[in-house]
Design a protein around this motif. Structure first.
Motif, PDB file in Angstrom:
ATOM      1  N   LYS A 126      -3.063  16.287   6.644  1.00 60.92           N
ATOM      2  CA  LYS A 126      -3.479  15.228   7.552  1.00 60.92           C
ATOM      3  C   LYS A 126      -2.527  15.196   8.743  1.00 60.92           C
ATOM      4  CE  LYS A 126      -4.816  10.336   7.734  1.00 60.92           C
ATOM      5  NZ  LYS A 126      -5.000   9.086   6.932  1.00 60.92           N
ATOM      6  N   ILE A 127      -3.050  15.526   9.909  1.00 61.16           N
ATOM      7  CA  ILE A 127      -2.251  15.569  11.126  1.00 61.16           C
ATOM      8  C   ILE A 127      -2.616  14.351  11.966  1.00 61.16           C
ATOM      9  CG2 ILE A 127      -1.496  17.001  13.044  1.00 61.16           C
ATOM     10  CD1 ILE A 127      -1.243  18.277  10.200  1.00 61.16           C
ATOM     11  N   VAL A 128      -1.651  13.493  12.213  1.00 59.73           N
ATOM     12  CA  VAL A 128      -1.884  12.263  12.973  1.00 59.73           C
ATOM     13  C   VAL A 128      -1.262  12.416  14.360  1.00 59.73           C
ATOM     14  CG1 VAL A 128      -1.517   9.776  13.087  1.00 59.73           C
ATOM     15  CG2 VAL A 128      -1.902  10.884  10.872  1.00 59.73           C
ATOM     16  N   LEU A 129      -2.094  12.315  15.382  1.00 56.79           N
ATOM     17  CA  LEU A 129      -1.639  12.395  16.774  1.00 56.79           C
ATOM     18  C   LEU A 129      -1.517  10.963  17.296  1.00 56.79           C
ATOM     19  CD1 LEU A 129      -3.948  15.329  17.920  1.00 56.79           C
ATOM     20  CD2 LEU A 129      -1.625  15.454  17.014  1.00 56.79           C
ATOM     21  N   ALA A 130      -0.285  10.498  17.382  1.00 54.31           N
ATOM     22  CA  ALA A 130      -0.026   9.097  17.738  1.00 54.31           C
ATOM     23  C   ALA A 130       0.247   8.925  19.222  1.00 54.31           C
ATOM     24  CB  ALA A 130       1.131   8.560  16.915  1.00 54.31           C
ATOM     25  N   GLY A 131      -0.145   9.909  20.040  1.00 53.23           N
ATOM     26  CA  GLY A 131       0.083   9.810  21.472  1.00 53.23           C
ATOM     27  C   GLY A 131      -0.472   8.557  22.115  1.00 53.23           C
ATOM     28  N   PRO A 132      -1.724   8.168  21.821  1.00 49.11           N
ATOM     29  CA  PRO A 132      -2.273   6.959  22.446  1.00 49.11           C
ATOM     30  C   PRO A 132      -1.459   5.705  22.141  1.00 49.11           C
ATOM     31  CG  PRO A 132      -4.041   8.286  21.516  1.00 49.11           C
ATOM     32  CD  PRO A 132      -2.752   8.899  21.049  1.00 49.11           C
ATOM     33  N   LEU A 133      -0.969   5.585  20.915  1.00 52.26           N
ATOM     34  CA  LEU A 133      -0.153   4.427  20.563  1.00 52.26           C
ATOM     35  C   LEU A 133       1.265   4.569  21.112  1.00 52.26           C
ATOM     36  CD1 LEU A 133       0.241   1.766  19.046  1.00 52.26           C
ATOM     37  CD2 LEU A 133       0.734   3.108  16.977  1.00 52.26           C
ATOM     38  N   GLY A 134       1.841   5.752  20.962  1.00 53.76           N
ATOM     39  CA  GLY A 134       3.207   5.972  21.414  1.00 53.76           C
ATOM     40  C   GLY A 134       3.377   5.790  22.901  1.00 53.76           C
ATOM     41  N   SER A 135       2.371   6.172  23.672  1.00 50.53           N
ATOM     42  CA  SER A 135       2.474   6.025  25.126  1.00 50.53           C
ATOM     43  C   SER A 135       2.522   4.559  25.523  1.00 50.53           C
ATOM     44  CB  SER A 135       1.311   6.732  25.825  1.00 50.53           C
ATOM     45  OG  SER A 135       0.071   6.122  25.506  1.00 50.53           O
ATOM     46  N   ARG A 136       1.819   3.707  24.764  1.00 46.95           N
ATOM     47  CA  ARG A 136       1.841   2.270  25.047  1.00 46.95           C
ATOM     48  C   ARG A 136       3.198   1.669  24.669  1.00 46.95           C
ATOM     49  NH1 ARG A 136      -3.372  -0.036  25.294  1.00 46.95           N
ATOM     50  NH2 ARG A 136      -2.306  -2.024  25.658  1.00 46.95           N
ATOM     51  N   VAL A 137       3.709   2.072  23.508  1.00 47.09           N
ATOM     52  CA  VAL A 137       4.975   1.512  23.037  1.00 47.09           C
ATOM     53  C   VAL A 137       6.125   1.898  23.961  1.00 47.09           C
ATOM     54  CG1 VAL A 137       6.683   1.576  21.175  1.00 47.09           C
ATOM     55  CG2 VAL A 137       4.250   1.383  20.633  1.00 47.09           C
ATOM     56  N   ASN A 138       6.160   3.164  24.390  1.00 41.81           N
ATOM     57  CA  ASN A 138       7.291   3.646  25.183  1.00 41.81           C
ATOM     58  C   ASN A 138       6.993   3.709  26.674  1.00 41.81           C
ATOM     59  OD1 ASN A 138       9.071   3.871  23.085  1.00 41.81           O
ATOM     60  ND2 ASN A 138       8.628   6.020  22.677  1.00 41.81           N
ATOM     61  N   ALA A 139       5.888   3.055  27.098  1.00 38.86           N
ATOM     62  CA  ALA A 139       5.557   2.931  28.522  1.00 38.86           C
ATOM     63  C   ALA A 139       5.500   4.284  29.217  1.00 38.86           C
ATOM     64  CB  ALA A 139       6.573   2.011  29.214  1.00 38.86           C
ATOM     65  N   GLY A 203      19.250   3.389  18.002  1.00 40.13           N
ATOM     66  CA  GLY A 203      19.564   3.328  19.422  1.00 40.13           C
ATOM     67  C   GLY A 203      19.536   4.692  20.090  1.00 40.13           C
ATOM     68  N   GLY A 204      18.722   4.832  21.166  1.00 39.71           N
ATOM     69  CA  GLY A 204      18.634   6.086  21.904  1.00 39.71           C
ATOM     70  C   GLY A 204      17.703   7.116  21.315  1.00 39.71           C
ATOM     71  N   LYS A 205      17.035   6.801  20.212  1.00 39.56           N
ATOM     72  CA  LYS A 205      16.131   7.762  19.570  1.00 39.56           C
ATOM     73  C   LYS A 205      14.678   7.423  19.896  1.00 39.56           C
ATOM     74  CE  LYS A 205      19.144   9.034  15.740  1.00 39.56           C
ATOM     75  NZ  LYS A 205      20.336   8.394  16.302  1.00 39.56           N
ATOM     76  N   GLY A 206      13.846   8.461  19.881  1.00 36.07           N
ATOM     77  CA  GLY A 206      12.413   8.273  20.066  1.00 36.07           C
ATOM     78  C   GLY A 206      11.980   8.047  21.503  1.00 36.07           C
ATOM     79  N   GLY A 207      12.888   8.182  22.468  1.00 33.70           N
ATOM     80  CA  GLY A 207      12.509   8.008  23.864  1.00 33.70           C
ATOM     81  C   GLY A 207      12.510   6.571  24.325  1.00 33.70           C
ATOM     82  N   ALA A 208      12.876   5.618  23.463  1.00 27.98           N
ATOM     83  CA  ALA A 208      12.906   4.213  23.853  1.00 27.98           C
ATOM     84  C   ALA A 208      14.076   3.960  24.804  1.00 27.98           C
ATOM     85  CB  ALA A 208      13.018   3.325  22.625  1.00 27.98           C
ATOM     86  N   THR A 209      13.869   3.059  25.756  1.00 26.84           N
ATOM     87  CA  THR A 209      14.909   2.749  26.740  1.00 26.84           C
ATOM     88  C   THR A 209      15.375   1.299  26.660  1.00 26.84           C
ATOM     89  OG1 THR A 209      13.205   2.258  28.401  1.00 26.84           O
ATOM     90  CG2 THR A 209      14.085   4.513  28.345  1.00 26.84           C
ATOM     91  N   THR A 210      14.711   0.466  25.866  1.00 22.50           N
ATOM     92  CA  THR A 210      15.109  -0.925  25.706  1.00 22.50           C
ATOM     93  C   THR A 210      15.130  -1.266  24.224  1.00 22.50           C
ATOM     94  OG1 THR A 210      12.866  -1.843  25.752  1.00 22.50           O
ATOM     95  CG2 THR A 210      13.952  -1.493  27.888  1.00 22.50           C
TER      96      THR A 210
END
Length: 344
Positions: A126-139, A203-210
């Motif tokens: 099962k391959i889950v492509l979370a791009g649509p959700l991830g793009s919203r979370v990380n702006a 902190g600093g992981k996953g591309g998050a900035t805040t």
């Protein structure tokens, strides 16, 4: 299980001993009857060896388990003895998918082959492509991540259709208002101490900035891995996953941090949301970002750029070498080539 590395926050490793394994086995419920107990005792070692044994770590691009990862794996394997198994790989949002991202499914492909050889029913990938959700979370820019997700899906479909025909599905997240609200609700369940612990570990992981992005990104992992019934997924390509099957996640070394903080969101009892089983691969750079020090993008490869055409970071070289053990560059290019207009 003896000798399996347990990976902590840093570079430290604890190798499982006989006492560790026996203590973990003591946490499992016994079989319903003598026949089932005997069946478990016969099948469990064989399945565990295929998943995390010496050969798996030597040739399967498998590294080990996260801290607190032994008991979930033992429970999942026990549930697998009489039924199907799902091996799950989750991809985050990317503004430039690296070619080596395709190698992230290969440890699951190899694990499925070992399990089948051990007498297990062929696992489902099962391959889950979370791009649509991830793009919203990380702006991240939505149109760019959508285009890259579509390209990744097409290429993974071609790869898996050659390596695991009929035994995989490519799912895409649907970033509804309800899901985004669920992320906020999860973050609000954290006590101040747990909130601080999540930020300290991620902190600093996953591309998050805040801080808020980091907390929502952690909550997204909880929904995608541990509360899957709360996340609507669309099957884009492949066949549907078996219903109510136990799941083993395969993720890069960085996923050990997210597995750790998912425990801070967990509930127990009838609504148990403890983290699912996770096996760590040798991938040290996530598949949604280009490796620092040099990498090759998937689009650049399809345009004819060779992986050897420029300097590459060691992590990128290792992942590309894994990919090329299945398909040499020219053969891989021919396999992945798709009509460009279909990917716009």
């Amino acid at each position: 299980m003896r000798g399996v590395p347990i990976l902590g926050c840093g570079k430290e490793r604890h190798v499982l001993t006989d006492l560790d394994v026996r203590s973990a086995l003591d946490t499992l419920a016994p079989g319903d009857d003598a026949q089932q107990t005997g069946e478990l005792n016969r099948a469990r070692p064989r399945l565990l060896n295929a998943i995390i044994g010496p050969e798996a770590r030597r040739t399967g691009y498998i590294s080990g388990l996260p801290r607190h990862g032994v008991e979930p794996l033992l429970r999942t394997v026990s549930e697998t003895v009489r039924g199907p198994l799902v091996l799950r790989v989750v991809y985050g949002a990317s503004t430039e998918v690296p070619l080596r991202a395709l190698s992230y499914v290969l440890p699951a492909v190899r694990m499925a082959a070992r399990l089948t050889a051990a007498g297990q029913r062929a696992p489902y990938l099962k391959i889950v492509l979370a791009g649509p959700l991830g793009s919203r979370v990380n702006a991240l820019p939505g149109p760019v991540t959508a285009t890259e997700t579509k390209l990744l899906a097409h290429c993974l479909n071609r790869l898996l259709s050659a390596l695991a025909p009929g035994c995989y599905g490519l799912y895409r997240t649907r970033p509804s208002a309800e899901i985004l609200g669920a992320l906020d609700d999860l973050v609000h369940t954290l006590t101040p101490a747990r909130r601080a612990a999540v930020l300290d570990r991620l902190g600093g992981k996953g591309g998050a900035t805040t801080d808020e992005q980091t907390l929502q990104y952690a909550a997204a992992h909880v929904l995608l891995h541990d509360r899957t019934n709360d996340v609507p997924l669309d099957l884009d390509l492949g066949t549907p996953a078996p219903q109510h099957a136990p799941v083993i996640d395969l993720g890069s070394l960085q996923e050990r941090h997210f597995h750790h903080v998912r425990r801070l969101f967990a509930t127990s009892g009838a609504d148990d949301t403890s983290p699912t089983a996770l096996v760590l691969t040798r991938h040290s750079v996530p598949p949604y970002t280009m490796a620092r020090g040099g990498d090759l993008g998937l689009r650049a490869f399809l345009d004819g750029t060779s992986p050897q055409g420029g300097p590459l970071a060691p992590a990128a070289r290792h992942d590309l070498r894994l990919l090329q053990t299945h398909f040499p560059s020219e053969e891989l290019h021919d396999l992945l080539t798709v009509r460009r207009e279909a990917l716009q």
